[in-house]
Structure formats: structure tokens, C-alpha cells
Design a protein around this motif. Structure first.
Motif, mmCIF file in Angstrom:
data_model
loop_
_atom_site.group_PDB
_atom_site.id
_atom_site.type_symbol
_atom_site.label_atom_id
_atom_site.label_comp_id
_atom_site.label_asym_id
_atom_site.label_seq_id
_atom_site.Cartn_x
_atom_site.Cartn_y
_atom_site.Cartn_z
ATOM 1 N N LEU A 1 -1.562 0.973 -4.954
ATOM 2 C CA LEU A 1 -0.656 -0.135 -4.658
ATOM 3 C C LEU A 1 0.621 0.083 -5.455
ATOM 4 O O LEU A 1 0.571 0.328 -6.669
ATOM 5 C CB LEU A 1 -1.282 -1.479 -5.018
ATOM 6 C CG LEU A 1 -2.526 -1.883 -4.218
ATOM 7 C CD1 LEU A 1 -3.047 -3.245 -4.697
ATOM 8 C CD2 LEU A 1 -2.230 -1.930 -2.729
ATOM 9 N N ASN A 2 1.752 0.010 -4.777
ATOM 10 C CA ASN A 2 3.051 0.241 -5.418
ATOM 11 C C ASN A 2 3.080 1.573 -6.169
ATOM 12 O O ASN A 2 3.656 1.696 -7.241
ATOM 13 C CB ASN A 2 3.408 -0.915 -6.348
ATOM 14 C CG ASN A 2 3.703 -2.188 -5.576
ATOM 15 O OD1 ASN A 2 2.793 -2.790 -5.004
ATOM 16 N ND2 ASN A 2 4.944 -2.584 -5.534
ATOM 17 N N ALA B 1 -6.922 -8.229 -5.243
ATOM 18 C CA ALA B 1 -6.410 -6.953 -5.737
ATOM 19 C C ALA B 1 -6.017 -7.141 -7.194
ATOM 20 O O ALA B 1 -5.455 -8.181 -7.568
ATOM 21 C CB ALA B 1 -5.217 -6.483 -4.911
ATOM 22 N N LEU B 2 -6.326 -6.157 -8.018
ATOM 23 C CA LEU B 2 -6.005 -6.218 -9.433
ATOM 24 C C LEU B 2 -5.098 -5.046 -9.775
ATOM 25 O O LEU B 2 -5.497 -3.883 -9.690
ATOM 26 C CB LEU B 2 -7.273 -6.168 -10.282
ATOM 27 C CG LEU B 2 -7.096 -6.315 -11.793
ATOM 28 C CD1 LEU B 2 -6.524 -7.691 -12.146
ATOM 29 C CD2 LEU B 2 -8.427 -6.106 -12.516
ATOM 30 N N CYS B 3 -3.852 -5.368 -10.139
ATOM 31 C CA CYS B 3 -2.889 -4.354 -10.555
ATOM 32 C C CYS B 3 -2.770 -4.390 -12.071
ATOM 33 O O CYS B 3 -2.703 -5.476 -12.662
ATOM 34 C CB CYS B 3 -1.523 -4.615 -9.922
ATOM 35 S SG CYS B 3 -1.528 -4.594 -8.108
ATOM 36 N N LEU C 1 -7.273 -1.786 -8.333
ATOM 37 C CA LEU C 1 -8.637 -2.156 -7.970
ATOM 38 C C LEU C 1 -8.575 -3.166 -6.833
ATOM 39 O O LEU C 1 -7.908 -4.198 -6.941
ATOM 40 C CB LEU C 1 -9.344 -2.759 -9.188
ATOM 41 C CG LEU C 1 -10.854 -2.986 -9.120
ATOM 42 C CD1 LEU C 1 -11.585 -1.682 -8.839
ATOM 43 C CD2 LEU C 1 -11.348 -3.600 -10.429
ATOM 44 N N ILE C 2 -9.264 -2.854 -5.732
ATOM 45 C CA ILE C 2 -9.221 -3.700 -4.541
ATOM 46 C C ILE C 2 -10.620 -4.206 -4.231
ATOM 47 O O ILE C 2 -11.570 -3.413 -4.172
ATOM 48 C CB ILE C 2 -8.648 -2.919 -3.342
ATOM 49 C CG1 ILE C 2 -7.244 -2.414 -3.662
ATOM 50 C CG2 ILE C 2 -8.626 -3.792 -2.084
ATOM 51 C CD1 ILE C 2 -6.668 -1.495 -2.610
ATOM 52 N N SER D 1 0.831 -1.191 0.000
ATOM 53 C CA SER D 1 0.000 0.000 0.000
ATOM 54 C C SER D 1 0.868 1.244 0.000
ATOM 55 O O SER D 1 2.052 1.205 0.351
ATOM 56 C CB SER D 1 -0.913 0.009 1.228
ATOM 57 O OG SER D 1 -1.772 -1.100 1.226
ATOM 58 N N GLU D 2 0.283 2.339 -0.375
ATOM 59 C CA GLU D 2 0.992 3.612 -0.409
ATOM 60 C C GLU D 2 1.573 3.934 0.959
ATOM 61 O O GLU D 2 0.882 3.893 1.980
ATOM 62 C CB GLU D 2 0.035 4.735 -0.837
ATOM 63 C CG GLU D 2 0.677 6.091 -0.961
ATOM 64 C CD GLU D 2 1.555 6.215 -2.191
ATOM 65 O OE1 GLU D 2 2.126 7.290 -2.400
ATOM 66 O OE2 GLU D 2 1.665 5.238 -2.950
#
Length: 298
Positions: A245-246, A262-264, A251-252, A84-85
């Protein structure tokens, strides 16, 4: 010692995380390095930052070598753990660049442990070859060759497992448009969003969660998978939120406040199409995701 720890723990973690791609392992490498540092005579250390980098790099190399055999028997695809940020704290703000992006971490899986160490230290942290040689136990000329080889590997054409080189950052608008097409089973909308050679990779944690075992490649296959009313239908039943994220929009998916997936995403070179999709459903890799304020819905 406490002052050293507070000053360099974020920096050490930022190296370890890029090396290992697993938060708990990165934390273990950092803790072990500082534990050793606490019990040694520090009067002879001229550059403490370089010493920290060398110590954590060597521990990561050992961990990567032992992890390779485990990942070879992993059921399905293994993907790095997203963060997470701000997870690594304000101390590592200077190191939050493209080398933290999720697609970059997936790319690094192409490299051997030594190639990964040399590439990360040079590309992400700008160490010169003389310093890198001392950290990884190679000659300076050898490190130059290793870095060149690693760069060539990462610039090759994409395979069915790894993302294409030259990825771009997914914008909030692109993510929102993707979500609209995904939730509406919109085939036409999805085709408009996907790049020429998209790749979808899922990680369910080996035996933990049933998901797609092999990467799906190509516009037709990826679109069919993302718009299927039978496959991954549960994702549409869960609440979705937009988070970071990163350092990038993602999308969480949650159920009663618990992160279930989670979709990165990563974009193509133009930044206008989605090239790579990484679906994380391994509970161990989702447990540290915090839910920041949501991004705009439109």
C-alpha cells in the motif's frame, strides 16, 4: 484529446491524490480538469504538463477548503485513503517516491490547503517557485515563504495525532515480526518492536465502524492496546495477508475475500523500530484495495 488524457491522467492523479488523500476525490478533480480542457482552445497552451498541474491543483484547493469543515465534525480520527501498488498506473511511475508513503500523506494533514499545494508541487514534483506561483495565484517570494513555513511545520515534534518526522520505511521482515507478536498477544515481542514514542491512529469512517476514537500514544499504551484480548480481537479472527500500500509493505485483513481492515506502519529513523501505526477500517477507504501476491511469511 484522447491522447492528452492517456498521456497525463496518471500525472494529474498523482498530484491530486497527494493533495486530497482520497481516491474518488482525486479522480473527480482529474476528470473535471480534463472535461474543461476538452472544451477550450488549446492552441495557446505552451506547456500542457504545467497546465494540467495548475488545473488539477486549483480544483484540489477548492475541494480541500470545502472538506475542512466536514473533517472537523468527523467522529474519531480522519486518515487518508491508501492505494494499492500501481493504482495510478505506469504513467506516474516517476512520481512514486517517498512523497507517496502513507506516513507522508498523514503528515500533510498538518498543512493548510495552500501550504499543502506549494509543498507537494515543490517537494514531490520539483516545480520551481515561478511555476508554483502561477499555479496557486501567489507571488514567487510568497511561495518561498509558504514552502519554508510548511517544511518547519512538518519538522516539528510529533503531536498525539500526527506521526513523528523523519520516518523510515517498514521492511517486510519488520512487518512479519510485528504480525507474529500481534497474533500471539506477545507483550515482550511487541515492546521490542515499538519505537520510543509510538502513535496508533484508527479511522473507522466516522460513524461507519466502531474503533478507537482517539490516538493512543506511548509504548505502554500502544503495547497494551495491541496485545489486549478484548480490544481489536476481531482482527486476529480475520485472515491477514501482506500486500503493498502506497509503495510499502502493509498488513491487510480480509473476510471471505473482502477487505475489512488495513494496517499501515512507519518506522523510526533507524528503520529498526515501529514508530507509527495507522489502522484503516472505513469501508469506503478499503474498497479499492486489490490483493497482490503475498509477501514472504518469513
Amino acid at each position: 484529446m484522447e491522447e492528452l488524457y492517456q498521456s497525463y491522467k496518471g500525472y494529474a492523479f498523482s498530484i491530486a491524490y497527494r493533495m486530497l488523500g482520497v481516491v474518488a476525490d482525486a479522480e473527480d478533480a482529474v476528470q473535471d480538469m480534463f472535461a474543461e480542457l476538452q472544451h477550450r482552445d488549446r492552441s495557446g497552451i505552451q506547456n500542457i504538463k504545467a497546465y494540467v498541474a495548475k488545473g488539477v491543483t486549483n480544483r484540489c484547493l477548492n475541494m480541500l477548503n470545502s472538506a475542512r469543515s466536514r473533517r472537523e465534525t468527523y467522529i474519531g480520527e480522519w486518515l487518508p485513503e491508501p492505494v494499492s501498488e500501481g493504482y495510478d498506473g505506469p504513467e506516474a511511475a516517476a512520481e512514486r517516491n517517498d512523497s507517496l508513503s502513507y506516513a507522508f500523506l498523514v503528515l500533510l494533514e498538518r498543512l493548510s490547503p495552500t501550504e499543502r499545494a506549494v509543498f507537494v508541487l515543490r517537494e514531490a514534483f520539483q516545480y520551481d517557485y515561478e511555476a508554483i506561483a502561477g499555479m496557486v495565484g501567489k507571488s514567487e517570494s510568497n511561495c518561498r515563504q509558504i514552502f519554508s513555513r510548511a517544511k518547519r511545520i512538518l519538522q516539528t515534534e510529533p503531536s498525539s495525532r500526527f506521526p513523528s518526522p523523519g520516518y523510515g520505511t517498514v521492511t517486510e521482515n519488520l512487518l512479519v515480526r510485528f504480525t507474529a507478536a500481534f497474533t500471539a498477544y506477545d507483550v515482550g515481542g511487541m515492546l521490542e518492536l515499538l519505537g520510543e514514542h509510538p502513535v496508533l491512529v484508527a479511522d473507522g469512517g466516522g460513524r461507519e465502524v466502531h474503533t478507537i476514537l482517539r490516538p493512543m500514544t506511548g509504548r505502554r499504551g500502544v503495547t497494551a492496546l495491541l496485545t489486549s484480548r478484548r480490544v481489536m480481537h476481531y482482527l486476529r479472527e480475520w485472515k491477514h495477508s501482506y500486500g503493498m500500500l502506497n509503495g510499502e509493505p502493509a498488513l491487510i485483513f480480509t473476510v471471505q475475500g473482502e477487505v475489512r481492515a488495513a494496517l499501515c506502519l512507519s518506522a523510526d529513523r533507524s528503520g529498526e523500530s515501529i514508530q507509527n501505526l495507522y489502522l484503516l477500517m472505513d469501508p469506503a477507504k478499503l474498497s479499492r484495495i486489490t490483493m497482490p501476491p503475498e509477501l514472504p511469511q518469513s
